[in-house]
Design an enzyme around this catalytic site. Structure first.
Site, PDB file in Angstrom:
ATOM      1  N   HIS A 114      -3.540  -5.563   1.398  1.00  0.00           N
ATOM      2  CA  HIS A 114      -2.759  -5.792   2.612  1.00  0.00           C
ATOM      3  C   HIS A 114      -2.670  -7.255   3.028  1.00  0.00           C
ATOM      4  CE1 HIS A 114      -2.361  -1.542   4.052  1.00  0.00           C
ATOM      5  NE2 HIS A 114      -3.311  -1.392   3.144  1.00  0.00           N
ATOM      6  N   CYS A 116       0.839  -1.204   0.000  1.00  0.00           N
ATOM      7  CA  CYS A 116       0.000   0.000   0.000  1.00  0.00           C
ATOM      8  C   CYS A 116       0.871   1.250   0.000  1.00  0.00           C
ATOM      9  CB  CYS A 116      -0.960  -0.041   1.193  1.00  0.00           C
ATOM     10  SG  CYS A 116      -2.315   1.132   1.060  1.00  0.00           S
ATOM     11  N   GLU A 168      -0.744  -8.527   5.139  1.00  0.00           N
ATOM     12  CA  GLU A 168      -0.477  -8.653   6.576  1.00  0.00           C
ATOM     13  C   GLU A 168      -1.755  -8.648   7.394  1.00  0.00           C
ATOM     14  OE1 GLU A 168      -0.492  -5.958   4.948  1.00  0.00           O
ATOM     15  OE2 GLU A 168      -0.611  -4.138   6.157  1.00  0.00           O
TER      16      GLU A 168
END
Ligand SMILES: Nc1ncnc2c1ncn2[C@@H]1O[C@H](COP(=O)(O)OP(=O)(O)O)[C@@H](O)[C@H]1O
Ligand SMILES: [Mg+2]
Lengths: 758, 257, 85, 85
Positions: free
Chosen positions: B217, B108, B219
């Site tokens: 994302h 991002c 994560e």
């Protein structure tokens, strides 16, 4: 930096010139209030003192109309309610012990008026302000919520407000890295000129990290850090452009504050580092009334005295006068008290984060707050008189004359024959439609601890990664219920938030509230306010959950027409392990669907009545005993793995609950209403649309049905197996009445907001 | 099919692997970084050792790989990533990354930093609908030879959260053709382009394959209970999606070799 | 104090979503005279003291390194402006 | 085609977080000649045909109703520019 030379109104000058005309009325002080200031000081106030008293004694800062009522939140607490309270009402935010040495601080505040004027910045700075309250308790903020109210969805001004406010909430909260875990979106024409923008923030800390807003330790240094001070938020006080009141030159002060979320994010990290290094003794955020508030509160909560040199304040606008500097509401600032031995460590942390700071003065034990301008004394007051001894009004109130007629006007429209069309109409309505268009503009993932968020009943956040210890939060209010009966309306708001938290599986622990009302000078509005506070305090006592803090927003009215009384209530709950949280939708084929609670013919004030332009009668009956039992059942069955889904019944009744539970994961169900109608003596329409309280639907795995039933029996709580999850049919099948394909339901449910705003 | 009440963390409990623990993955924090702690958690869950790096330092602390995390560094005020690019530590990262040795993943805002630093081509502009958008996004993994994707099979689809305001990937046609031709489109949006990105591009790599940028994302899809509600690899429990985890295991496994 | 203005516009071939949204909104306000709208940025750099050639050079450097991204934007102007509004 | 340019700047008394962030970054690039930076917007409205007074008036209307937010911004220019770069 050398100070700009004004014709300064010093204390000496004030003594020598007792007869100078002061613009106290323009600053919002009443005649008697100004006289009190003179009495307290034994002389006329200086311009700077007048600035301080006028902002600190405003309704917003002093709670002068609401104080006498708010007392009940303290008076009506029991021993038991205080058990988990580490810090109660009166500080920046309350702090609740959640076990294992962890504590949680949370609070909801309003930013209504600024958001009408400048929706984006108003909403953004609303988030910024409440987050600073949380930081100043020593906590790391971990989530935000945003209960919102707008005018009619099709009013020409509504898109401006919706776009600006939603983008502002998101723009600030997303940039701070705070997941948005819930809120409300309500449309009602009573909020046309007065949208409600309430913002809730919650933070997490260890017990030993609690920080309070007090200035103790004579000789300790007072420091202002964060953004520079500009002319923000003192538009109304332009009379102070000249401190000697002789020059009438117009001043151009911004009426709105612009938020800098990046500066605030840095401030959060920098404050957390200060706390970790234990270099601050006391800390206070700067919100309304800026430095006036921070200095007077810090001093009066501590050793009682403070000495400040105002020219040390770093300015964005060098032309600001001392009074304006004292009143400025520039965002992203904090004030702290630091021992001399920690000054170097403090400065090192500021430098690491590239945050500007300036040492303003020090703590004294003189009992006086002395503020100087370039060595000349411009303020010499007892800080208590500024911060705590403001005027208190026992404003007259009386029950509105129109209320009897309204309460007598019960909803009596014909029951629609086509229940499927009725459900579709309800679920597409502005208040019941999907809020995805709004909530998809908010980051719900950041920080990686969100275990539940929109569209579930409560937001759930993990606090401890090791144990899974966590919290749940929900905010609720129903302005229509409160309009019909403010005492019961406030109790209903608490009941719903409490129920939502329990539905997610958490044990409700504590309450925050934001009381949004019209003008307190209107005795009928004042009555609504008094009744609401009485209702909320009574209900908190009955449910055993204390109010830990909140906010009052008055004067929400346009053209003499007040908003509906809107007491927004936030409830905090606790989980031993968030792994046990319960989602609001079912997923497993064949699981039994139970309805908990009793359904009565309660359509007054309902969403269905609202859709027909009707508002009259009495709101649904409140039974807090039943709410307590229901909550215990929901919490226990979540903990013991007896249910896989639970959704509470509130606005829109069973029809809305079933629709939402089905849409959550796109899994249908077969429902039979006959037994329910027979047991409770209601027709199918009432069964679906009544808003009777203390109800929830749950999905119970086959293997758990016996245990679940036994538990309800043991607690003597009504429950009924009303159906079964059907993962194959892709529809909500209310047998004998309609089969509603989920695709059709989803389409109308999700189309409403995009149709109006995309 | 019966599924128990989903327990958070159950399926993501890392199987300790001594060799992976030895791999040190740095996560750089800028002022305004937001998903830095999340990226560190992802590295740990994947079995590696997460090392926090500070933008103002000059020391990479001997890390074996670097993640530039999401957020709004410097508020994203000028252009996303524009100011961070000049951070002191970025010099070290740029040097090591362009030599083809140091694996670097930009997520991002991190992706935006990499384009601003010219470590990856193209740029990001405001989403075509102009709103911040947070949603669970399906992606196709098109290149499994990069440092960050080798644990996937070519053509795998994954579901990871997407959340941004300036996520529309743009580049001139020549660059786009080049990226396609060289197989450097690593991730592509499927099931709807969320922001108008050219050719549905969600993530790309440099020519050497050690530097990868990705808008969504991963994560936030590494720990059951806190991820998306769905996975492209079949049914998962509530918020049970962990499709992003293999991005982190990819780099750890590669570095072990 | 004197100011240097730097104008930065999106490259003509790059889609400009904000400009497009504005172009779409104008006719709804009855403003129909425009074929296209592009939204760029305007920076005003206040100079402490005199605007020397060295300072102007600094502004040019700022314009191409920091204030614009050459992949998507063009610097269309770097110029001293009078200190009047 | 001729264009009308509209410049919009944050009001001087209003905080400009963007300008502030840039002002903080410039010295790190060794560009130390600037005391302050303000970031505003520049719009280019392309006119179909000739720029009549009526079209200019439309642009002025657009500037104050849509292109700027009068609470926090000032329109600092509405002007026809030559079609050269
Ligand atoms: N403004 C908002 N911000 C964040 N979440 C919202 C907002 N409005 C509604 N929601 C979420 O959408 C879901 C549905 O809202 P609502 O029907 O009001 O919930 P409930 O009736 O359970 O209180 C909830 O999860 C709520 O938190
Ligand atoms: Mg609910």
């Amino acid at each position: 930096m050398t100070a700009v030379k004004f014709n300064i109104d010093t204390v000496d000058h004030a003594v020598q010139t007792p007869d100078v005309e002061l613009p106290w009325a323009a600053l919002g002080l009443k005649d008697n209030e100004f006289q009190r200031v003179v009495e307290i000081l034994g002389r006329r106030p200086t311009a700077a003192e007048l600035a301080m008293y006028s902002v600190m004694w405003s309704e917003h800062c002093s709670y002068k109309s609401s104080k006498v009522h708010l007392k009940q939140f303290g008076d009506k607490v029991t021993e038991g309610m205080l058990e988990h309270l580490l810090v109660g009402i009166g500080e920046n935010a309350g702090v609740v012990d959640i076990g294992d040495g962890w504590a949680v601080t949370f609070k909801v505040e309003s930013h209504n008026h600024p958001s009408f004027v400048e929706p984006y910045q108003g909403a953004a700075t609303g988030v910024g302000g409440i987050v600073r309250d949380i930081i100043s308790m020593g906590a790391r903020p971990v989530a935000v919520m945003d209960p919102l109210r707008f005018g009619a969805i099709d009013h020409p001004d509504t898109p401006r407000l919706v776009h600006g406010i939603v983008a502002g909430i998101g723009g600030y909260g997303n940039s701070l890295g705070l997941p948005n875990i819930g809120g409300e979106v309500v449309f009602d024409s009573v909020y046309q000129g007065n949208p409600l923008v309430n913002a809730l923030a919650v933070g997490v800390l260890r017990h030993e990290d609690i920080r309070l807003a007090n200035a103790s330790g004579v000789g300790n240094k007072v420091v202002l850090f964060g953004a520079r001070t500009g002319g923000d938020g003192i538009g109304g006080a332009s009379v102070l452009a000249s401190e000697s009141f002789d020059a009438g030159k117009p001043s151009k002060r911004p009426a709105v504050q612009v938020g800098d979320p990046f500066a605030e994010k840095v401030l959060i990290e920098c404050c957390l580092e200060l706390f970790k290094a234990s270099v601050v003794e006391g800390i206070q955020d700067l919100g309304a009334a800026g430095i006036s508030c921070a200095t007077s509160e810090l001093a009066s909560n501590g050793d009682g005295g403070m000495h400040v040199e105002l020219t040390s304040v770093l300015l964005r606008d060098p032309t600001l006068t001392p009074g304006q500097i004292l009143m400025s509401e520039s965002q992203e600032r904090m004030m702290a008290v630091v021992t001399p031995s920690n000054v170097a460590s403090f400065e090192a942390i500021m430098d690491k984060w590239n945050v500007e700071y300036s040492w303003l003065g020090e703590v004294t034990d003189t009992g006086r707050l002395i503020i100087e301008w370039d060595g000349e004394k411009i303020v010499d007051v007892d800080p208590r008189t500024v911060a705590h001894d403001g005027p208190v009004y026992n404003r007259p109130f009386h029950r509105p004359t129109w209320l009897d007629a309204v309460q007598a006007d019960s909803f009596s429209a014909d029951r629609p024959a086509d229940l499927k069309a009725a459900v579709l109409k309800l679920m597409a309505s502005p208040n019941m439609c999907s809020k995805d268009w709004v909530t998809n503009q908010y980051d719900r993932y950041v920080q990686g601890n969100t275990a539940l968020a929109m569209p579930d009943d409560a937001g759930v956040v993990r606090v401890d990664e090791e144990t899974g210890l966590g919290i749940a939060l929900s905010t609720d209010a129903n302005g229509r219920y409160s309009y019909l009966n403010p005492y019961e309306g406030a109790r209903l708001a608490l009941a719903e938030a409490y129920r939502n938290v329990a539905t997610s599986g958490a044990k409700p622990m504590a309450v925050t509230d934001c009381l949004n009302f019209g003008s307190p000078e209107d005795p009928e509005v004042m009555w609504q306010f008094a009744e609401s506070v009485r209702g909320l305090a009574d209900a908190c006592q009955e449910l055993g959950v204390p109010v830990t803090g909140g906010n009052v927003s008055l004067y929400n009215q346009t053209g003499g027409v007040p908003i509906h009384p809107t007491p927004v209530v936030g409830v905090l709950g606790v989980f031993d392990d968030v792994a046990r949280r319960t989602p609001s939708g079912w997923r497993e084929d064949g699981q039994a669907i139970y309805l908990l609670g009793t359904t009565r013919n309660e359509l007054d004030g309902s969403e269905w009545a609202n859709l027909h332009g009707h508002l009259g009668g009495q709101p649904p009956a409140v039974d807090l005993g039943a709410e307590k039992t229901l909550a215990a059942i929901l919490v226990n069955s979540s903990r013991d793995g007896m249910i896989d889904a639970a959704h509470d019944l509130s606005e829109g009744g069973l029809a809305a609950a079933l629709s939402e539970a089905a849409l959550r994961f796109g899994v249908g169900a077969r429902i039979a209403l006959d037994e329910l109608c027979e047991r409770d003596g209601v027709d199918p329409f009432t069964a679906l649309f009544s808003e009777s309280q203390a109800r929830a639907v749950v999905a119970v795995p086959r293997s758990e049905e016996v245990r679940f039933n036994d538990m309800c029996t043991a607690r003597n709580f009504p429950r009924l197996r009303i159906g079964v999850v059907d993962a194959e049919n892709g529809a909500l099948d209310v047998q004998g009445h309609f089969v509603l394909p989920l695709a059709e339901l989803k389409e109308v449910h999700e189309a409403t907001l995009p149709n109006h705003f995309a | 099919m019966t599924v128990e009440t989903p327990l958070i963390g159950s399926s993501a409990a890392p199987i300790p692997d001594e060799t992976l623990t030895g791999i040190r993955v740095g996560v750089i924090s800028f002022p305004g970084s937001l998903d830095d702690r999340d990226a560190m958690r992802a590295v740990r869950i994947a079995g590696g050792t997460a090392v926090d790096l500070w933008h103002g330092d000059h020391d990479l602390k001997g890390v074996d790989a670097v993640v530039i995390p999401g957020g709004f560094s410097y508020g994203d005020y000028l252009r996303a990533g524009a100011i961070s690019r000049f951070a002191p530590l970025m010099e070290q990262i740029s040097a090591a990354a362009s030599s083809g040795t140091l694996p670097v993943l930009g997520i991002c805002n991190g992706f935006q930093v990499l384009t601003e630093a010219h470590l990856l081509p193209g740029s990001m502009i405001k989403n075509n609908h102009l709103h911040f958008l947070c949603r669970d996004q399906r992606l196709k993994v098109e290149n499994t030879t990069t440092a960050w994707t080798s644990s996937y099979n070519a053509g795998d689809e994954i579901v990871v959260p997407l959340k941004n305001q300036d996520g529309q990937f743009v580049a001139d046609e020549r660059t786009l053709d080049e990226l396609e031709g060289e197989g450097r489109v690593v991730f592509r949006y499927v099931g709807g382009n969320p922001n108008g990105s050219r050719r549905d591009i969600a993530g790309i790599s440099n020519a050497a394959g050690n530097v990868v940028g990705l808008m969504p994302h991963p994560e936030h899809a590494v720990e059951a209970g806190f991820g998306p509600d769905s996975s492209a690899f079949g049914d998962v429990g509530l918020r049970g999606g962990v499709d992003g985890l293999d991005i982190f295991t990819s780099v750890l496994k590669k570095l072990v070799k | 104090m004197p100011r240097i203005v730097v104008d930065v516009m999106p490259k003509p071939e790059i889609l400009d979503p904000q400009g497009k949204a504005i172009a779409g909104a104008l006719p709804r306000l009855g403003l129909t005279g425009f074929a296209e709208v592009r939204q760029g940025k305007r920076f005003e750099l206040t100079v402490e003291g005199e605007v020397t050639e060295a300072v102007l050079e600094q502004a040019r450097t700022a314009a191409i390194t920091l204030l614009s991204n050459p992949v998507i934007e063009d610097v269309t102007r770097v110029e001293v402006i009078e200190d009047v509004q």
